[in-house]
Design a protein around this motif. Structure first.
Motif, PDB file in Angstrom:
ATOM      1  N   THR A  44       0.827  -1.204   0.000  1.00 43.57           N
ATOM      2  CA  THR A  44       0.000   0.000   0.000  1.00 43.57           C
ATOM      3  C   THR A  44       0.861   1.254   0.000  1.00 43.57           C
ATOM      4  O   THR A  44       0.559   2.227  -0.705  1.00 43.57           O
ATOM      5  CB  THR A  44      -0.954  -0.003   1.213  1.00 43.57           C
ATOM      6  N   THR A  45       1.944   1.254   0.766  1.00 44.69           N
ATOM      7  CA  THR A  45       2.848   2.411   0.769  1.00 44.69           C
ATOM      8  C   THR A  45       3.417   2.650  -0.624  1.00 44.69           C
ATOM      9  O   THR A  45       3.482   3.789  -1.098  1.00 44.69           O
ATOM     10  CB  THR A  45       3.987   2.196   1.781  1.00 44.69           C
ATOM     11  N   THR A  46       3.822   1.569  -1.298  1.00 43.31           N
ATOM     12  CA  THR A  46       4.340   1.698  -2.662  1.00 43.31           C
ATOM     13  C   THR A  46       3.285   2.289  -3.588  1.00 43.31           C
ATOM     14  O   THR A  46       3.567   3.214  -4.367  1.00 43.31           O
ATOM     15  CB  THR A  46       4.798   0.328  -3.187  1.00 43.31           C
ATOM     16  N   LEU A  47       2.048   1.778  -3.513  1.00 41.92           N
ATOM     17  CA  LEU A  47       0.973   2.318  -4.350  1.00 41.92           C
ATOM     18  C   LEU A  47       0.746   3.797  -4.072  1.00 41.92           C
ATOM     19  O   LEU A  47       0.561   4.597  -4.998  1.00 41.92           O
ATOM     20  CB  LEU A  47      -0.323   1.549  -4.109  1.00 41.92           C
ATOM     21  N   VAL A  81      -7.671   6.147  -9.106  1.00 39.44           N
ATOM     22  CA  VAL A  81      -7.215   5.548  -7.856  1.00 39.44           C
ATOM     23  C   VAL A  81      -8.405   4.956  -7.103  1.00 39.44           C
ATOM     24  O   VAL A  81      -9.423   5.628  -6.906  1.00 39.44           O
ATOM     25  CB  VAL A  81      -6.510   6.595  -6.958  1.00 39.44           C
ATOM     26  N   VAL A  82      -8.269   3.700  -6.679  1.00 36.53           N
ATOM     27  CA  VAL A  82      -9.220   3.060  -5.776  1.00 36.53           C
ATOM     28  C   VAL A  82      -8.464   2.731  -4.497  1.00 36.53           C
ATOM     29  O   VAL A  82      -7.602   1.852  -4.480  1.00 36.53           O
ATOM     30  CB  VAL A  82      -9.820   1.772  -6.376  1.00 36.53           C
ATOM     31  N   LEU A  83      -8.771   3.461  -3.428  1.00 35.54           N
ATOM     32  CA  LEU A  83      -8.076   3.276  -2.163  1.00 35.54           C
ATOM     33  C   LEU A  83      -8.641   2.080  -1.407  1.00 35.54           C
ATOM     34  O   LEU A  83      -9.755   1.617  -1.650  1.00 35.54           O
ATOM     35  CB  LEU A  83      -8.201   4.532  -1.293  1.00 35.54           C
ATOM     36  N   GLN A  84      -7.849   1.588  -0.439  1.00 34.10           N
ATOM     37  CA  GLN A  84      -8.304   0.472   0.390  1.00 34.10           C
ATOM     38  C   GLN A  84      -9.533   0.868   1.201  1.00 34.10           C
ATOM     39  O   GLN A  84     -10.452   0.078   1.394  1.00 34.10           O
ATOM     40  CB  GLN A  84      -7.167   0.046   1.327  1.00 34.10           C
ATOM     41  N   GLU A  85      -9.571   2.123   1.676  1.00 29.97           N
ATOM     42  CA  GLU A  85     -10.726   2.645   2.389  1.00 29.97           C
ATOM     43  C   GLU A  85     -11.119   3.972   1.753  1.00 29.97           C
ATOM     44  O   GLU A  85     -10.274   4.826   1.528  1.00 29.97           O
ATOM     45  CB  GLU A  85     -10.406   2.868   3.871  1.00 29.97           C
ATOM     46  N   ASN A  86     -12.407   4.143   1.447  1.00 27.42           N
ATOM     47  CA  ASN A  86     -12.834   5.413   0.860  1.00 27.42           C
ATOM     48  C   ASN A  86     -13.508   6.271   1.919  1.00 27.42           C
ATOM     49  O   ASN A  86     -14.077   5.767   2.884  1.00 27.42           O
ATOM     50  CB  ASN A  86     -13.773   5.181  -0.323  1.00 27.42           C
ATOM     51  N   LEU A  87     -13.426   7.577   1.749  1.00 23.25           N
ATOM     52  CA  LEU A  87     -14.029   8.542   2.665  1.00 23.25           C
ATOM     53  C   LEU A  87     -14.985   9.443   1.891  1.00 23.25           C
ATOM     54  O   LEU A  87     -14.898  10.662   1.938  1.00 23.25           O
ATOM     55  CB  LEU A  87     -12.938   9.367   3.359  1.00 23.25           C
ATOM     56  N   LEU A  88     -15.899   8.825   1.169  1.00 23.22           N
ATOM     57  CA  LEU A  88     -16.877   9.575   0.401  1.00 23.22           C
ATOM     58  C   LEU A  88     -17.873  10.246   1.348  1.00 23.22           C
ATOM     59  O   LEU A  88     -18.165   9.738   2.435  1.00 23.22           O
ATOM     60  CB  LEU A  88     -17.610   8.641  -0.565  1.00 23.22           C
ATOM     61  N   LEU A 151      -4.202   4.928 -16.692  1.00 21.18           N
ATOM     62  CA  LEU A 151      -3.609   4.032 -15.706  1.00 21.18           C
ATOM     63  C   LEU A 151      -4.464   4.087 -14.451  1.00 21.18           C
ATOM     64  O   LEU A 151      -4.819   5.178 -13.989  1.00 21.18           O
ATOM     65  CB  LEU A 151      -2.174   4.495 -15.399  1.00 21.18           C
ATOM     66  N   ILE A 152      -4.809   2.920 -13.921  1.00 23.45           N
ATOM     67  CA  ILE A 152      -5.620   2.896 -12.714  1.00 23.45           C
ATOM     68  C   ILE A 152      -4.941   2.049 -11.644  1.00 23.45           C
ATOM     69  O   ILE A 152      -4.391   0.985 -11.931  1.00 23.45           O
ATOM     70  CB  ILE A 152      -7.053   2.377 -13.009  1.00 23.45           C
ATOM     71  N   PHE A 153      -4.936   2.568 -10.425  1.00 25.80           N
ATOM     72  CA  PHE A 153      -4.391   1.865  -9.264  1.00 25.80           C
ATOM     73  C   PHE A 153      -5.549   1.380  -8.399  1.00 25.80           C
ATOM     74  O   PHE A 153      -6.472   2.159  -8.094  1.00 25.80           O
ATOM     75  CB  PHE A 153      -3.509   2.798  -8.424  1.00 25.80           C
ATOM     76  N   MET A 154      -5.501   0.121  -7.981  1.00 27.32           N
ATOM     77  CA  MET A 154      -6.569  -0.444  -7.154  1.00 27.32           C
ATOM     78  C   MET A 154      -5.945  -1.196  -5.982  1.00 27.32           C
ATOM     79  O   MET A 154      -5.191  -2.149  -6.186  1.00 27.32           O
ATOM     80  CB  MET A 154      -7.440  -1.403  -7.975  1.00 27.32           C
ATOM     81  N   ASP A 155      -6.273  -0.767  -4.771  1.00 27.92           N
ATOM     82  CA  ASP A 155      -5.741  -1.407  -3.570  1.00 27.92           C
ATOM     83  C   ASP A 155      -6.829  -2.314  -2.988  1.00 27.92           C
ATOM     84  O   ASP A 155      -7.780  -1.841  -2.378  1.00 27.92           O
ATOM     85  CB  ASP A 155      -5.321  -0.346  -2.542  1.00 27.92           C
ATOM     86  N   GLU A 156      -6.692  -3.620  -3.237  1.00 22.77           N
ATOM     87  CA  GLU A 156      -7.671  -4.626  -2.814  1.00 22.77           C
ATOM     88  C   GLU A 156      -9.094  -4.228  -3.224  1.00 22.77           C
ATOM     89  O   GLU A 156      -9.987  -4.075  -2.387  1.00 22.77           O
ATOM     90  CB  GLU A 156      -7.568  -4.864  -1.304  1.00 22.77           C
ATOM     91  N   PRO A 157      -9.330  -4.080  -4.531  1.00 26.99           N
ATOM     92  CA  PRO A 157     -10.598  -3.501  -4.999  1.00 26.99           C
ATOM     93  C   PRO A 157     -11.821  -4.379  -4.783  1.00 26.99           C
ATOM     94  O   PRO A 157     -12.935  -3.865  -4.768  1.00 26.99           O
ATOM     95  CB  PRO A 157     -10.344  -3.287  -6.493  1.00 26.99           C
ATOM     96  N   THR A 158     -11.652  -5.694  -4.638  1.00 24.52           N
ATOM     97  CA  THR A 158     -12.835  -6.554  -4.526  1.00 24.52           C
ATOM     98  C   THR A 158     -13.167  -6.941  -3.091  1.00 24.52           C
ATOM     99  O   THR A 158     -14.097  -7.711  -2.860  1.00 24.52           O
ATOM    100  CB  THR A 158     -12.663  -7.839  -5.368  1.00 24.52           C
ATOM    101  N   THR A 159     -12.425  -6.402  -2.125  1.00 26.41           N
ATOM    102  CA  THR A 159     -12.752  -6.669  -0.729  1.00 26.41           C
ATOM    103  C   THR A 159     -14.155  -6.135  -0.425  1.00 26.41           C
ATOM    104  O   THR A 159     -14.467  -4.985  -0.700  1.00 26.41           O
ATOM    105  CB  THR A 159     -11.735  -6.000   0.206  1.00 26.41           C
ATOM    106  N   VAL A 184      -2.825  -1.534 -12.125  1.00 27.11           N
ATOM    107  CA  VAL A 184      -1.938  -2.024 -11.066  1.00 27.11           C
ATOM    108  C   VAL A 184      -2.806  -2.214  -9.830  1.00 27.11           C
ATOM    109  O   VAL A 184      -3.488  -1.284  -9.401  1.00 27.11           O
ATOM    110  CB  VAL A 184      -0.802  -1.025 -10.760  1.00 27.11           C
ATOM    111  N   PHE A 185      -2.803  -3.422  -9.276  1.00 23.62           N
ATOM    112  CA  PHE A 185      -3.641  -3.629  -8.097  1.00 23.62           C
ATOM    113  C   PHE A 185      -3.004  -4.603  -7.118  1.00 23.62           C
ATOM    114  O   PHE A 185      -2.122  -5.392  -7.458  1.00 23.62           O
ATOM    115  CB  PHE A 185      -5.049  -4.084  -8.498  1.00 23.62           C
ATOM    116  N   THR A 186      -3.441  -4.489  -5.869  1.00 24.33           N
ATOM    117  CA  THR A 186      -3.057  -5.447  -4.834  1.00 24.33           C
ATOM    118  C   THR A 186      -4.270  -6.311  -4.527  1.00 24.33           C
ATOM    119  O   THR A 186      -5.413  -5.889  -4.682  1.00 24.33           O
ATOM    120  CB  THR A 186      -2.600  -4.748  -3.538  1.00 24.33           C
ATOM    121  N   THR A 187      -4.011  -7.524  -4.092  1.00 23.18           N
ATOM    122  CA  THR A 187      -5.096  -8.428  -3.743  1.00 23.18           C
ATOM    123  C   THR A 187      -4.583  -9.511  -2.815  1.00 23.18           C
ATOM    124  O   THR A 187      -3.392  -9.827  -2.800  1.00 23.18           O
ATOM    125  CB  THR A 187      -5.720  -9.072  -4.999  1.00 23.18           C
ATOM    126  N   HIS A 188      -5.511 -10.070  -2.024  1.00 26.14           N
ATOM    127  CA  HIS A 188      -5.215 -11.262  -1.229  1.00 26.14           C
ATOM    128  C   HIS A 188      -5.875 -12.495  -1.832  1.00 26.14           C
ATOM    129  O   HIS A 188      -5.734 -13.592  -1.299  1.00 26.14           O
ATOM    130  CB  HIS A 188      -5.693 -11.077   0.216  1.00 26.14           C
TER     131      HIS A 188
END
Length: 306
Positions: A44-47, A81-88, A151-159, A184-188
């Motif tokens: 997440t820091t890298t993203l 950008v899709v963050l791990q937690e959104n603050l909408l 380019l789109i970044f997604m941090d665990e987008p399907t959680t 570019v995305f992270t996932t578990h």
């Protein structure tokens, strides 16, 4: 094929804590690239550094051929950008939220198109506070697409997404890539990485320790299959490391033995013979295909969720 992201010697420290330690990375234009690793590995820091949300302690970072220091505003127009937690904002409706995000960009799809794309049309007049977790995540993804990014970044987008929404997002990512865009995305979720990613990087302790296609990384185990077994009394990995056909042996978190093999039908007779030699009895046995999680455990000795 061009390069959308180039990172050299990336470091990020928070006081005495080193979150990223000399990370190197290249992402090609038009590919779906996954970052895999346990919590705390530095993904997440890298993203956030790539997204311009954090500044590196040192190292070189280029995104779409530019640097954040020299072209921050131009880059923000070209990425999503899709963050791990959104603050909408809870007191805006779904439609108002998308209209707000669309106003940030000089071009992009209209609000109705975004609503339809993320299956939110029937929720368009609902307040954000009344959305379920999966609906909020879909809204966050819709916001990331408001500027038609390259380019789109997604941090665990399907959680938090239900299985149907998760599959729909997979299709969306595939369609995005088909237009020559980069993800570019992270996932578990290992099935997610194996289905979507052209290449993945395994990250541990702030460094990339392996990179390649999912198939290449699985092949690096020396065996494309895993034999999991239990015995009475319990035997350990050293009992099987010299068995013909076994390329690696480890103990899983559940206490089962996991043996990497290339040809299960040839290795199994030798495995059973070794159990008999040790005076033990087989109490459970399964075979399965090797996965990216097996790759990670082999490289680090830890599981992705450790």
């Amino acid at each position: 094929m061009g390069i959308s992201i180039r990172v050299r010697g990336l470091h990020k420290e928070f006081g005495d804590v080193a979150a990223v330690r000399g990370l190197d990375l290249e992402v090609r234009t038009g590919e779906c690239f996954g970052l895999l690793g346990p919590n705390g590995a530095g993904k997440t820091t890298t993203l956030e550094i790539l997204e311009g949300l954090q500044t590196a302690t040192r190292g070189e970072v280029e995104v779409l051929g530019r640097t954040w220091e020299k072209a921050g505003n131009a880059l923000r127009e070209r990425i999503g950008v899709v963050l791990q937690e959104n603050l909408l904002s809870d007191k805006l409706t779904v439609r108002e939220t998308l209209e707000l995000f669309r106003s940030f960009y000089s071009q992009g799809p209209d609000t109705e198109e975004l609503l339809a794309l993320l299956q939110l049309t029937d929720k368009s007049d609902s307040w954000v506070v009344r959305l379920s977790g999966g609906q909020r995540q879909r809204l966050s993804i819709a916001c990331s697409l408001a500027g038609d990014p390259e380019l789109i970044f997604m941090d665990e987008p399907t959680t938090g997404l239900d299985p149907q929404s998760r599959r729909a997002l997979w299709q969306l990512i595939s369609a995005f890539r088909a237009r020559g865009r980069t993800v570019v995305f992270t996932t578990h979720y290992m099935d997610e990485a194996e289905q979507l990613c052209d290449r993945v990087a395994v990250v541990d302790k702030g460094q990339v320790i392996a990179v390649g296609t999912p198939a290449e990384l699985v092949a690096s185990l020396g065996g494309e299959h895993v034999v999991e077994l239990t015995t009475q009394p319990a035997l350990g990995p050293p009992d099987f490391e010299s068995v013909a056909g076994v390329t690696a042996a480890r103990t899983t978190l559940t206490g089962r033995l996991a043996l990497s093999v290339s040809r299960p039908h040839l290795a199994l007779p030798s495995i059973l013979a070794r159990i008999a030699e040790r005076g033990a009895e087989l109490s459970g046995l399964t075979t399965r295909n090797a996965t990216l999680e097996d790759v990670f455990v082999s490289l680090t000795g830890r599981n992705l969720r450790d």
